[in-house]
Each structure stands twice: as structure tokens, then as C-alpha cells.
Design a protein around this motif. Structure first.
Motif, PDB file in Angstrom:
ATOM      1  N   ALA A 196       5.046  -2.878  13.139  1.00 35.86           N
ATOM      2  CA  ALA A 196       5.797  -3.696  12.177  1.00 35.86           C
ATOM      3  C   ALA A 196       7.132  -3.030  11.838  1.00 35.86           C
ATOM      4  CB  ALA A 196       4.964  -3.905  10.922  1.00 35.86           C
ATOM      5  N   LEU A 197       7.125  -1.719  11.622  1.00 33.20           N
ATOM      6  CA  LEU A 197       8.366  -1.017  11.288  1.00 33.20           C
ATOM      7  C   LEU A 197       9.347  -1.008  12.458  1.00 33.20           C
ATOM      8  CD1 LEU A 197       7.716   2.200   9.156  1.00 33.20           C
ATOM      9  CD2 LEU A 197       9.097   0.195   8.580  1.00 33.20           C
ATOM     10  N   ALA A 198       8.782  -1.015  13.692  1.00 36.72           N
ATOM     11  CA  ALA A 198       9.653  -1.018  14.877  1.00 36.72           C
ATOM     12  C   ALA A 198      10.503  -2.283  14.923  1.00 36.72           C
ATOM     13  CB  ALA A 198       8.815  -0.892  16.144  1.00 36.72           C
ATOM     14  N   GLY A 199      10.038  -3.340  14.281  1.00 40.43           N
ATOM     15  CA  GLY A 199      10.796  -4.592  14.268  1.00 40.43           C
ATOM     16  C   GLY A 199      11.646  -4.771  13.033  1.00 40.43           C
ATOM     17  N   ALA A 200      11.616  -3.792  12.111  1.00 38.74           N
ATOM     18  CA  ALA A 200      12.411  -3.903  10.875  1.00 38.74           C
ATOM     19  C   ALA A 200      13.881  -3.577  11.155  1.00 38.74           C
ATOM     20  CB  ALA A 200      11.841  -2.963   9.820  1.00 38.74           C
ATOM     21  N   VAL A 201      14.760  -4.114  10.315  1.00 37.79           N
ATOM     22  CA  VAL A 201      16.195  -3.886  10.510  1.00 37.79           C
ATOM     23  C   VAL A 201      16.758  -2.891   9.509  1.00 37.79           C
ATOM     24  CG1 VAL A 201      16.581  -6.121  11.571  1.00 37.79           C
ATOM     25  CG2 VAL A 201      16.739  -5.890   9.072  1.00 37.79           C
ATOM     26  N   SER A 202      15.985  -2.563   8.462  1.00 42.14           N
ATOM     27  CA  SER A 202      16.495  -1.620   7.472  1.00 42.14           C
ATOM     28  C   SER A 202      15.346  -0.812   6.880  1.00 42.14           C
ATOM     29  CB  SER A 202      17.233  -2.355   6.349  1.00 42.14           C
ATOM     30  OG  SER A 202      16.359  -3.234   5.664  1.00 42.14           O
ATOM     31  N   ASN A 203      15.676   0.345   6.356  1.00 42.03           N
ATOM     32  CA  ASN A 203      14.693   1.228   5.726  1.00 42.03           C
ATOM     33  C   ASN A 203      14.678   0.959   4.226  1.00 42.03           C
ATOM     34  OD1 ASN A 203      12.876   3.379   5.307  1.00 42.03           O
ATOM     35  ND2 ASN A 203      14.597   4.732   4.782  1.00 42.03           N
ATOM     36  N   ASP A 204      14.021  -0.159   3.847  1.00 37.28           N
ATOM     37  CA  ASP A 204      13.948  -0.505   2.431  1.00 37.28           C
ATOM     38  C   ASP A 204      12.495  -0.762   2.053  1.00 37.28           C
ATOM     39  OD1 ASP A 204      13.289  -2.988   3.469  1.00 37.28           O
ATOM     40  OD2 ASP A 204      15.257  -3.869   3.042  1.00 37.28           O
ATOM     41  N   PRO A 205      12.181  -0.829   0.735  1.00 43.31           N
ATOM     42  CA  PRO A 205      10.798  -1.032   0.306  1.00 43.31           C
ATOM     43  C   PRO A 205      10.142  -2.270   0.919  1.00 43.31           C
ATOM     44  CG  PRO A 205      12.120  -0.316  -1.551  1.00 43.31           C
ATOM     45  CD  PRO A 205      13.072  -0.559  -0.427  1.00 43.31           C
ATOM     46  N   ALA A 206      10.919  -3.349   1.102  1.00 43.21           N
ATOM     47  CA  ALA A 206      10.342  -4.577   1.665  1.00 43.21           C
ATOM     48  C   ALA A 206       9.843  -4.345   3.095  1.00 43.21           C
ATOM     49  CB  ALA A 206      11.373  -5.702   1.636  1.00 43.21           C
ATOM     50  N   ALA A 221       4.622  -6.576  -6.427  1.00 39.03           N
ATOM     51  CA  ALA A 221       5.003  -7.197  -7.699  1.00 39.03           C
ATOM     52  C   ALA A 221       6.173  -6.473  -8.379  1.00 39.03           C
ATOM     53  CB  ALA A 221       3.791  -7.220  -8.638  1.00 39.03           C
ATOM     54  N   ASN A 222       6.455  -5.246  -7.963  1.00 39.61           N
ATOM     55  CA  ASN A 222       7.503  -4.445  -8.615  1.00 39.61           C
ATOM     56  C   ASN A 222       8.664  -4.094  -7.692  1.00 39.61           C
ATOM     57  OD1 ASN A 222       6.523  -3.448 -11.518  1.00 39.61           O
ATOM     58  ND2 ASN A 222       4.730  -3.553 -10.160  1.00 39.61           N
ATOM     59  N   LEU A 223       8.857  -4.916  -6.649  1.00 43.45           N
ATOM     60  CA  LEU A 223       9.961  -4.651  -5.717  1.00 43.45           C
ATOM     61  C   LEU A 223      11.333  -4.702  -6.384  1.00 43.45           C
ATOM     62  CD1 LEU A 223       8.875  -6.480  -2.418  1.00 43.45           C
ATOM     63  CD2 LEU A 223       9.180  -4.026  -2.759  1.00 43.45           C
ATOM     64  N   ASP A 224      11.439  -5.443  -7.496  1.00 43.11           N
ATOM     65  CA  ASP A 224      12.733  -5.566  -8.167  1.00 43.11           C
ATOM     66  C   ASP A 224      12.993  -4.429  -9.160  1.00 43.11           C
ATOM     67  OD1 ASP A 224      10.754  -6.324  -9.900  1.00 43.11           O
ATOM     68  OD2 ASP A 224      11.849  -8.024 -10.733  1.00 43.11           O
ATOM     69  N   GLN A 225      12.017  -3.520  -9.303  1.00 47.84           N
ATOM     70  CA  GLN A 225      12.178  -2.398 -10.227  1.00 47.84           C
ATOM     71  C   GLN A 225      12.931  -1.253  -9.530  1.00 47.84           C
ATOM     72  OE1 GLN A 225      10.981  -2.352 -13.511  1.00 47.84           O
ATOM     73  NE2 GLN A 225      10.494  -4.523 -13.188  1.00 47.84           N
ATOM     74  N   ASP A 226      13.366  -0.275 -10.351  1.00 50.62           N
ATOM     75  CA  ASP A 226      14.002   0.905  -9.744  1.00 50.62           C
ATOM     76  C   ASP A 226      12.945   1.682  -8.961  1.00 50.62           C
ATOM     77  OD1 ASP A 226      13.089   3.463 -11.501  1.00 50.62           O
ATOM     78  OD2 ASP A 226      13.278   1.657 -12.768  1.00 50.62           O
ATOM     79  N   LEU A 227      13.379   2.543  -8.053  1.00 51.49           N
ATOM     80  CA  LEU A 227      12.482   3.204  -7.107  1.00 51.49           C
ATOM     81  C   LEU A 227      11.425   4.046  -7.807  1.00 51.49           C
ATOM     82  CD1 LEU A 227      11.784   3.720  -4.140  1.00 51.49           C
ATOM     83  CD2 LEU A 227      13.374   5.663  -4.188  1.00 51.49           C
ATOM     84  N   LYS A 228      11.808   4.827  -8.814  1.00 54.77           N
ATOM     85  CA  LYS A 228      10.838   5.675  -9.503  1.00 54.77           C
ATOM     86  C   LYS A 228       9.744   4.839 -10.167  1.00 54.77           C
ATOM     87  CE  LYS A 228      13.503   9.864 -10.546  1.00 54.77           C
ATOM     88  NZ  LYS A 228      12.588  10.793  -9.854  1.00 54.77           N
ATOM     89  N   THR A 229      10.153   3.767 -10.830  1.00 54.48           N
ATOM     90  CA  THR A 229       9.177   2.892 -11.486  1.00 54.48           C
ATOM     91  C   THR A 229       8.239   2.266 -10.467  1.00 54.48           C
ATOM     92  OG1 THR A 229      10.743   2.401 -13.263  1.00 54.48           O
ATOM     93  CG2 THR A 229       8.903   0.877 -12.968  1.00 54.48           C
ATOM     94  N   LEU A 230       8.816   1.778  -9.393  1.00 58.00           N
ATOM     95  CA  LEU A 230       8.017   1.172  -8.321  1.00 58.00           C
ATOM     96  C   LEU A 230       6.955   2.141  -7.803  1.00 58.00           C
ATOM     97  CD1 LEU A 230       7.470  -0.988  -6.110  1.00 58.00           C
ATOM     98  CD2 LEU A 230       9.336   0.052  -4.793  1.00 58.00           C
ATOM     99  N   LEU A 231       7.370   3.352  -7.541  1.00 56.86           N
ATOM    100  CA  LEU A 231       6.449   4.331  -6.943  1.00 56.86           C
ATOM    101  C   LEU A 231       5.396   4.793  -7.955  1.00 56.86           C
ATOM    102  CD1 LEU A 231       9.039   6.466  -4.930  1.00 56.86           C
ATOM    103  CD2 LEU A 231       7.530   4.658  -4.060  1.00 56.86           C
ATOM    104  N   ARG A 232       5.800   5.027  -9.204  1.00 54.24           N
ATOM    105  CA  ARG A 232       4.832   5.481 -10.206  1.00 54.24           C
ATOM    106  C   ARG A 232       3.763   4.422 -10.479  1.00 54.24           C
ATOM    107  NH1 ARG A 232       5.758  10.823  -9.980  1.00 54.24           N
ATOM    108  NH2 ARG A 232       7.712  11.489 -10.990  1.00 54.24           N
ATOM    109  N   LYS A 233       4.189   3.172 -10.626  1.00 51.22           N
ATOM    110  CA  LYS A 233       3.216   2.102 -10.882  1.00 51.22           C
ATOM    111  C   LYS A 233       2.263   1.918  -9.695  1.00 51.22           C
ATOM    112  CE  LYS A 233       5.690  -0.696 -14.309  1.00 51.22           C
ATOM    113  NZ  LYS A 233       6.177  -2.045 -14.651  1.00 51.22           N
ATOM    114  N   THR A 234       2.792   2.064  -8.503  1.00 54.08           N
ATOM    115  CA  THR A 234       1.959   1.927  -7.305  1.00 54.08           C
ATOM    116  C   THR A 234       0.933   3.047  -7.254  1.00 54.08           C
ATOM    117  OG1 THR A 234       3.795   0.878  -6.129  1.00 54.08           O
ATOM    118  CG2 THR A 234       1.984   1.733  -4.796  1.00 54.08           C
TER     119      THR A 234
END
Length: 581
Positions: A465-475, A514-527
Motif C-alpha cells: 500500500a505504501l509503495a503506491g502512496a504519493v506522499s509521506n503523510d498520516p493519511a 478520527a484525529n487526522l485533522d489534529q496536530d501530530l503530537k495529539t494524533l499520536l498520543r490519542k492513538t
């Protein structure tokens, strides 16, 4: 006074009927055979005179498939069964001879095991048949090395089956009665059998026939439940085979350049895994002595009820008749108990793997997003942290796995973690898809087992799946995460709620999404928090997949080991990345 030994459990109807019930089973499985129940005789079905010689064998029951299971074209034409480990009475043997001669005017050759009861009962039947005008010859055979010093010669062991094959093949080819007997008599001079047992057998309704310590074996045990001639300490397969073969080589005066046909006979209770190991060791040891094993047959041929042990039987294929004997051993037969066949013939001896077919360890994924130098170091650190967590929690994961699995979850994941740490020392982490692919390979090769397959499958799907991605983002990482879980469900059968690692991964992925729109630290801590809750939730779940689903629910009373392991490494990765930014 010592307490009486307990009767050994057996799945029979009664000791009194077990022989007859066994014969009924033979013809139930193979209705092409004919059972003569009053005389305990089984024969091939015939309607007219074949004009050829036929072969009759038999003896006590309890040696199955010997002898009824060796009735078939190219081997025995008939078999007569006695009681368990008891010779059949003269009248039954005579019936078998008479029945066979009725449809086979070439005559009957009767193979007699070298035991007093068989010699007497079969011998008397042969003499009575001759008086009645029947063309019949008897052949007493025996090749046991352990009893070879006896006045009457060695006992008849599994070598008796070789005589069934030699004589049956000659009879099928049209040889006359006296020629068949002459060839068999000569072959008996070039045979020897010796074996060991690790446990005694027991007659139906009786306790074991003798005692043997857990670390001992009996050398020279017989097929009638007799103890051996010597107690010895149990050794490895290689050591035991060497000990037996050295004595056979000495007895038959074998030397470099000689050729053999060999049987490795299961005495009844030896596993197929052990038999395969013993067969390999037998062939290898003979050939280390430059003695060529032309054929090796193995399996249940002449057993001793449930005795745990084996025998090695050797037929020295001499220069004069060896090729002919080999031709007879290779001749076709439809006897159900014979384990040889076309695949038994010796051909090319080279074995090995074609490594060019599987070069996955050299494969590189050259697509998908790339990482900066800083991102590579963050990824390296996060994966190292995950591996260290798995190593540190080996005992916890083993304990969680012990009630409902085999208690090795921590051991298994530690192997993966150690391989990961070694990989991270020098690995280039520029392409994240390739990193996941490499980890999937490590899970397959270093982790192994079911867990290794699950991790390898999920990581490989995520890499694709990552091999077909175009960017290194959370999505992009979420998509890879979901693809990995989907692959595990597709092939492993587990779903969220089944009390597996997926419960951790699914709970964390849902919060991440559910938290993709949050800042990175918040996203990672909640996960990371969701991963913890996902693992804890398995305490109250009913296992519906994985090894825990096979055991009673009373043994499942804590977190699932796989779910806790997933929480450990996932939290380590998420927290490391959060701290780095």
C-alpha cells in the motif's frame, strides 16, 4: 506385595473377539479379499484355476498388517490368522492350503515363521496336505540376529515379509514351486534383522508384558512382546541406528561396495516422524561405510501391537542373485500393507534447493514516498524502541500466552525484535515501503510460526500500500495500516472482537482516523491511548480466533498476549515519534 499393573487401554470390543473383528475390518476396507471366518483365513477371490503357484503365510495376530494385510497379487494369495501372538491351529492352516490349491494347481508354498508353534502347526498341516495329494512345500524362515545362536536359528522377524514379496513376485511371473523355494532358501542366508523397543506392548485385556525405565531401551526385542537380550540407555536416533547397523554389518560380513535392500519396520507405536528420521539415518550410515542401499522400505509391516520400537532388516543383494532379488522386490503388487512402489526405486541421489527461485531477500521496493535524513533517523529510533519493548516484555507475553496458548508468545516476538535490531544497525531507511517489506521478511524467516506468518502478511500488505502512496503523510500511513489489517483478516480469519492483536490495531486505527485533522503530537498520543484500551478490552472478550479459541473459556482470564504485544510495540513507535517532533 507389589500392586498389580493396570490393564492397558485398547479400543476393542473384547479380548475374545478382537482377532475376528480385525479380520472383518480387513475385508470391510478391502472387499476384493475373501474372508473364511470359521478358519480365520483370508484369500484372494478366484473363480477358476490360475495354473500357477500361490503363496500362503500367517501366524499369530497382533502383527498387523502381517499377514492378512499382505494378501494381494504379487505377494500372498492367502493368510491364516492365529490368536494374538499364538500360532493358528493345524486345521485352519490345512484349510488355507486346500482352499488355495483348489484354484491354483501349480501348488502352494507355505512361508513358516521360525517359532515352535508355527513350525509344528504349519508343518503338520503341510504333511496332511501332501497325504491328500496336494502339491505343497513349506519354507521355514528366520533372520533375527539376537537369537541367531539358537539351535533352530534366528526367529522370524520382519524379514518374513520380504519372503512374501520374493515368493509372491516369482509366483506371479510363473516360476514353479521348487524353484521358488530354492531362491527363497538362498535369500535367507543373506538376511539379518535387529531392533530395539522403548516400551512394552500388552495383550488385549492385559497389562504391559514387561517393564522398561524411561531412559532405557531393550535391544533385540521380539515381535511377540518378548523383552530383548539386553537393556541399554536410550540414545539419539543416529546413535541407536549406528549401534544396530554395526552388529548387522559384522553378522553378515558386509563390506564397502556391497548392495542392500533394507526395511525399517515400525513395531507398532513409533511415530511417522521418528520412522522418517530412522530411515534417513539408516541410509546415511550404511552409505558412510560405502555400502549402497538400493532400496529402503519403512512402515508398519510386522508389528507387535503398540510396542514403541523399530527393527532394521537387511537383505544383502549378493553378486550372484542380487539383481534378481531386486527385480522381485520392485515387481508390482496390490497388497495393501506393502509400502514399496515405483517411488521407492533408487534414482538420482542429488538433493538440494534451487535458491534462484526464491530471491525475496534480494527484493527491493523502489516506489512510494522517500524519507529525509531526519525522518529516517526518527523511523530508526521508533522501530528500535518497539523492538526493545518486545525484548523487555518477553516474560509478560509468555505468561499471558500460557493459559490459552503454548506460552511462547514472548519468545517468538523476541526473535523478531532481535532480528529487527540487527537490521536497523546498518539498514537504509530511505523508502518506507521497502522498510516494511524488509520487516515482513524478518517476521517470516526469524519469527516463524503462526505469529510470524500473521506479522509477515500484515507488513507485506502495508508495504504494498505504501509503495503506491504519493506522499509521506498520516493519511498514507493509515491506508497502509488498514490494508495490513485487511490482509490479516482475509487470510487469518480473525476480525475485531475475536480477542486477537487485531483488537489493539483496530481500536488504535479508528482513533488515528478520527484525529487526522489534529496536530501530530495529539494524533499520536490519542492513538497510543487507544492501543492501550484496545488491548485491555480483550480481557472480557470471548476468543473466536487464534489458539485461544481452541481451549475452554476457563483458561482465558487475562489480556490476549497478541493484543498486548501489539500495544507495546505500537505505543513505543507512536510515543517515540511524538517526542521527536
Amino acid at each position: 506385595m507389589a500392586a498389580p499393573k493396570p490393564v492397558t487401554k485398547k479400543l476393542i470390543n473384547s479380548p475374545e473377539t478382537c482377532v475376528d473383528d480385525n479380520l472383518r475390518g480387513v475385508v470391510a476396507l478391502y472387499p476384493g479379499l475373501h474372508l473364511h471366518p470359521k478358519h480365520r483365513v483370508i484369500t484372494l477371490r478366484t473363480k477358476s484355476d490360475s495354473g500357477r503357484v500361490v503363496v500362503l503365510g500367517g501366524g499369530g495376530s497382533g502383527h498387523e498388517p502381517f499377514a492378512a494385510g499382505l494378501v494381494g497379487l504379487g505377494m500372498l494369495d492367502g493368510a491364516v490368522a492365529g490368536g494374538v501372538f499364538a500360532s493358528p491351529p493345524t486345521g485352519h492352516v490345512l484349510y488355507g492350503i486346500t482352499q488355495l490349491y483348489k484354484y491354483n494347481s501349480g501348488g502352494v508354498i507355505v512361508i513358516i515363521g521360525n517359532y515352535t508353534g508355527d513350525r509344528l502347526n504349519f508343518g503338520k498341516a503341510i504333511e496332511k496336505a501332501k497325504i491328500a495329494g496336494i502339491k505343497v512345500e513349506g519354507l521355514i524362515v528366520g533372520e533375527d540376529l539376537a537369537s541367531s545362536h539358537n539351535k533352530t536359528g534366528g526367529r522370524s522377524m520382519v524379514g518374513e515379509v520380504i519372503f512374501y514379496k520374493l515368493c509372491g513376485a516369482m509366483a506371479q511371473k510363473g516360476y514353479d514351486l521348487l524353484t521358488i523355494r530354492k531362491v527363497a532358501v538362498e535369500a535367507n542366508k543373506y538376511m539379518a534383522t535387529l531392533g530395539v523397543c522403548l516400551s512394552a506392548c500388552s495383550l488385549p485385556g492385559q497389562p504391559p508384558l514387561f517393564e522398561i525405565a524411561d531412559d532405557e531401551m531393550e535391544l533385540g526385542a521380539g515381535v511377540h512382546g518378548e523383552a530383548g537380550i539386553k537393556k541399554m540407555k536410550l540414545g539419539t536416533a543416529k546413535e541407536v541406528v549406528k549401534m544396530i547397523i554395526d552388529q548387522i554389518i559384522d553378522h553378515l560380513k558386509l563390506k564397502a561396495g556391497d548392495r542392500l535392500a533394507v526395511i525399517v519396520d515400525n513395531l507398532g507405536g513409533t511415530s511417522l516422524l521418528e520412522m522418517n528420521i530412522l530411515s534417513a539415518e539408516t541410509k546415511d550410515y550404511f552409505e558412510s561405510k560405502q555400502i549402497r542401499v538400493e532400496r529402503i522400505f519403512a512402515g508398519h509391516l510386522k508389528t507387535s501391537l503398540e510396542m514403541h520400537g523399530f527393527q532394521i532388516c537387511v537383505l544383502h543383494l549378493n553378486k550372484e542373485q542380487g539383481d534378481f532379488w531386486l527385480e522381485l522386490l520392485d515387481a508390482p503388487t496390490d497388497a495393501l500393507g506393502w509400502t514399496g512402489g515405483e517411488a521407492s526405486k533408487r534414482g538420482h541421489d542429488s538433493h538440494g534447493d534451487d535458491e534462484s527461485l526464491m530471491q525475496t531477500d534480494e527484493r527491493e521496493i523502489m516506489s512510494g514516498p522517500t524519507l529525509t535524513a531526519k525522518q529516517q533517523e526518527v523511523l530508526r529510533g521508533s522501530l528500535r524502541s518497539a523492538a526493545q519493548q518486545l525484548v523487555a516484555n518477553e516474560s509478560l507475553l509468555n505468561r499471558l500466552d500460557s493459559g490459552c496458548g503454548d506460552g511462547d508468545c514472548g519468545i517468538t516476538l523476541k526473535k523478531f525484535a532481535q532480528a529487527m535490531l540487527s537490521y536497523l544497525e546498518t539498514a537504509c531507511l530511505e523508502r518506507c515501503a521497502n522498510v516494511l517489506w524488509r520487516l515482513s521478511e524478518l517476521a517470516e524467516t526469524d519469527m516463524g510460526g503462526t505469529s510470524g506468518a500473521v506479522y509477515s502478511l500484515g507488513l507485506a500488505a502495508a508495504a504494498h500500500a505504501l509503495a503506491g502512496a504519493v506522499s509521506n503523510d498520516p493519511a498514507a500511513w493509515l491506508s497502509a495500516w488498514e490494508k495490513g489489517m485487511q490482509a490479516i483478516t482475509k487470510y487469518g480469519g480473525a476480525e475485531p472482537g475475536d480477542r486477537t492483536m487485531l483488537d489493539t490495531l483496530h481500536a488504535a486505527a479508528a482513533v488515528f482516523k478520527a484525529n487526522l485533522d489534529q496536530d501530530l503530537k495529539t494524533l499520536l498520543r490519542k492513538t497510543a491511548e487507544a492501543a492501550e484500551e484496545g488491548a485491555k478490552a480483550t480481557i472480557t472478550m470471548t476468543a473466536r480466533a487464534g489458539r485461544a479459541s481452541y481451549v475452554a473459556s476457563g483458561h482465558v482470564h487475562d489480556e490476549d498476549a497478541g493484543a498486548r504485544a501489539a500495544a507495546l510495540w505500537l505505543q513505543a513507535i507512536l510515543n517515540f515519534i511524538a517526542d521527536a517532533y
